[in-house]
Scaffold this motif. Structure first.
Motif, PDB file in Angstrom:
ATOM      1  N   LYS A  54       0.829  -1.207   0.000  1.00 46.11           N
ATOM      2  CA  LYS A  54       0.000   0.000   0.000  1.00 46.11           C
ATOM      3  C   LYS A  54       0.862   1.255   0.000  1.00 46.11           C
ATOM      4  O   LYS A  54       0.512   2.253  -0.619  1.00 46.11           O
ATOM      5  N   VAL A  55       1.988   1.195   0.697  1.00 46.21           N
ATOM      6  CA  VAL A  55       2.921   2.329   0.661  1.00 46.21           C
ATOM      7  C   VAL A  55       3.370   2.543  -0.779  1.00 46.21           C
ATOM      8  O   VAL A  55       3.323   3.647  -1.314  1.00 46.21           O
ATOM      9  N   SER A  56       3.773   1.474  -1.437  1.00 46.58           N
ATOM     10  CA  SER A  56       4.255   1.544  -2.818  1.00 46.58           C
ATOM     11  C   SER A  56       3.174   2.040  -3.782  1.00 46.58           C
ATOM     12  O   SER A  56       3.469   2.767  -4.728  1.00 46.58           O
ATOM     13  N   ASP A  57       1.924   1.648  -3.540  1.00 49.27           N
ATOM     14  CA  ASP A  57       0.818   2.072  -4.413  1.00 49.27           C
ATOM     15  C   ASP A  57       0.646   3.583  -4.430  1.00 49.27           C
ATOM     16  O   ASP A  57       0.105   4.134  -5.394  1.00 49.27           O
ATOM     17  N   LEU A  58       1.090   4.262  -3.387  1.00 54.26           N
ATOM     18  CA  LEU A  58       0.949   5.715  -3.305  1.00 54.26           C
ATOM     19  C   LEU A  58       2.113   6.455  -3.962  1.00 54.26           C
ATOM     20  O   LEU A  58       2.103   7.678  -4.039  1.00 54.26           O
ATOM     21  N   LEU A  59       3.114   5.719  -4.430  1.00 52.88           N
ATOM     22  CA  LEU A  59       4.302   6.321  -5.045  1.00 52.88           C
ATOM     23  C   LEU A  59       4.179   6.338  -6.564  1.00 52.88           C
ATOM     24  O   LEU A  59       3.736   5.360  -7.171  1.00 52.88           O
ATOM     25  N   ALA A  60       4.629   7.434  -7.170  1.00 49.60           N
ATOM     26  CA  ALA A  60       4.693   7.523  -8.629  1.00 49.60           C
ATOM     27  C   ALA A  60       5.782   6.586  -9.135  1.00 49.60           C
ATOM     28  O   ALA A  60       6.719   6.244  -8.394  1.00 49.60           O
ATOM     29  N   GLU A  61       5.676   6.158 -10.372  1.00 48.34           N
ATOM     30  CA  GLU A  61       6.692   5.271 -10.960  1.00 48.34           C
ATOM     31  C   GLU A  61       8.075   5.918 -10.933  1.00 48.34           C
ATOM     32  O   GLU A  61       9.072   5.231 -10.793  1.00 48.34           O
ATOM     33  N   ASP A  62       8.126   7.259 -11.075  1.00 46.71           N
ATOM     34  CA  ASP A  62       9.407   7.963 -11.094  1.00 46.71           C
ATOM     35  C   ASP A  62       9.770   8.551  -9.729  1.00 46.71           C
ATOM     36  O   ASP A  62      10.545   9.499  -9.639  1.00 46.71           O
TER      37      ASP A  62
END
Length: 152
Positions: A54-62
């Protein structure tokens, strides 16, 4: 007479559908500042839930963080911290949001981070100053950058 009523109903239904479509088109979600604040709260909830996905889902690909940390590295770091420490918490202080156009924002806040017994994050806590960069991707606001440093 029945045809008039039938046409009137059809016209009313058509107008109702058009008005609903216009209303939905004008409702582009919450205002940008509120949406960014909601994403920051979602990040805190993901950390509290110890959910690196879920933390990762909130991050942009870049996404870029301190020392060149990328999205994949941030997910691995979060997963490692969650595995190493049972009681990871991050309490966010007052948040200031600065909009930069329609699709970009910067949010600044402090975080009191604790993680249990020593290690990367001290048991008694550490306060960090955090600056985050957010970008709207469609209807979602994603974390594009983050920098943090100890406040003391």
């Amino acid at each position: 007479m029945w045809k008039l009523r039938s046409r009137s109903r059809g016209l009313c239904a058509l107008l109702l559908v058009l008005l609903m479509a216009l209303a939905l088109a004008s409702c582009g979600g919450p205002p940008p500042e509120q949406a960014v604040r909601a994403q920051i709260a979602a990040m805190q909830a993901a950390i509290d839930a110890r959910d690196a996905g879920k933390v990762s889902d909130l991050l942009a690909e870049d996404f870029v963080g301190n020392d060149g940390l990328d999205k994949r590295g941030a997910r691995r770091m979060a997963a490692g911290i969650f595995l190493q420490y049972r009681n990871v918490t991050g309490r966010i202080g007052p948040v200031s949001v600065e909009l930069r156009g329609d699709d970009d924002a910067v949010a600044r806040f402090t975080v009191l981070a604790t993680a249990g017994s020593g290690g990367l994050v001290p048991q008694d806590g550490q306060v960090f100053e955090v600056e985050t960069g957010w970008h709207r991707d469609g209807s979602d606001w994603l974390l594009r950058s983050a920098s943090w440093k100890p406040k003391l």
